[in-house]
Write a protein that holds these residues in place. Sequence first.
Motif, PDB file in Angstrom:
ATOM      1  N   VAL A   1       0.861  -1.182   0.000  1.00  0.00           N
ATOM      2  CA  VAL A   1       0.000   0.000   0.000  1.00  0.00           C
ATOM      3  C   VAL A   1       0.894   1.227   0.000  1.00  0.00           C
ATOM      4  N   HIS A   2       0.518   2.231  -0.765  1.00  0.00           N
ATOM      5  CA  HIS A   2       1.200   3.513  -0.639  1.00  0.00           C
ATOM      6  C   HIS A   2       0.252   4.623  -1.046  1.00  0.00           C
ATOM      7  N   SER A   3       0.608   5.821  -0.619  1.00  0.00           N
ATOM      8  CA  SER A   3      -0.253   6.961  -0.923  1.00  0.00           C
ATOM      9  C   SER A   3       0.375   7.801  -2.017  1.00  0.00           C
ATOM     10  N   HIS A   4      -0.483   8.485  -2.734  1.00  0.00           N
ATOM     11  CA  HIS A   4      -0.045   9.464  -3.723  1.00  0.00           C
ATOM     12  C   HIS A   4      -0.407  10.847  -3.199  1.00  0.00           C
ATOM     13  N   PRO A   5       0.449  11.839  -3.468  1.00  0.00           N
ATOM     14  CA  PRO A   5       0.176  13.179  -2.933  1.00  0.00           C
ATOM     15  C   PRO A   5      -0.936  13.899  -3.697  1.00  0.00           C
TER      16      PRO A   5
ATOM     17  N   ALA B   1       7.131   2.716 -11.728  1.00  0.00           N
ATOM     18  CA  ALA B   1       7.813   2.136 -10.568  1.00  0.00           C
ATOM     19  C   ALA B   1       6.837   1.294  -9.748  1.00  0.00           C
ATOM     20  N   ASP B   2       5.619   1.780  -9.628  1.00  0.00           N
ATOM     21  CA  ASP B   2       4.594   1.020  -8.903  1.00  0.00           C
ATOM     22  C   ASP B   2       4.388  -0.347  -9.546  1.00  0.00           C
ATOM     23  N   LEU B   3       4.282  -0.342 -10.866  1.00  0.00           N
ATOM     24  CA  LEU B   3       4.013  -1.588 -11.580  1.00  0.00           C
ATOM     25  C   LEU B   3       5.149  -2.595 -11.384  1.00  0.00           C
TER      26      LEU B   3
END
Length: 135
Positions: free
Chosen positions: A73-77, A86-88
């Motif tokens: 899990v990560h957040s985007h601003p 990079a996420d992929l």
Amino acid sequence: MKKNSEVKGIARETLDFILEVSRSTYPKEFAGLLEVKDGVITDVLVLPGTESSESNAVLKLFMMPNISAAGSVHSHPGPVIRPSKADLRLFSKTGTRHIIAGYPYRHNNWKCYDGSGRPVELPVLDVELEDENVL
Ligand code: ZN
């Protein structure tokens, strides 16, 4: 950790936690690993000191020694909750469920993707998160 090909959903409390951490970390991003119990995502291992830039947040996940989590899990601003390149790359490395939360981190500001970056349904489940183990 066992394989998590069958993830039924995420506990409501866990999703609330993710959105709350996203809000309190903003405008920095946070990143973490998802842990599954009995097919339900009930835990987030938050990475300490997540940097402010997207690639750094994701890189931190890459550097986890044990990356065999159920997902990430990560957040985007910003409000865009599509996975970056990079996420992929990260998604393909570990797990089958990857949550991205976007600003302003309300209940409809998140999406879940599978290991290849395709959006997947992740039902929010009302489950009791008990600390006491009933054996
Ligand atoms: Zn991202």
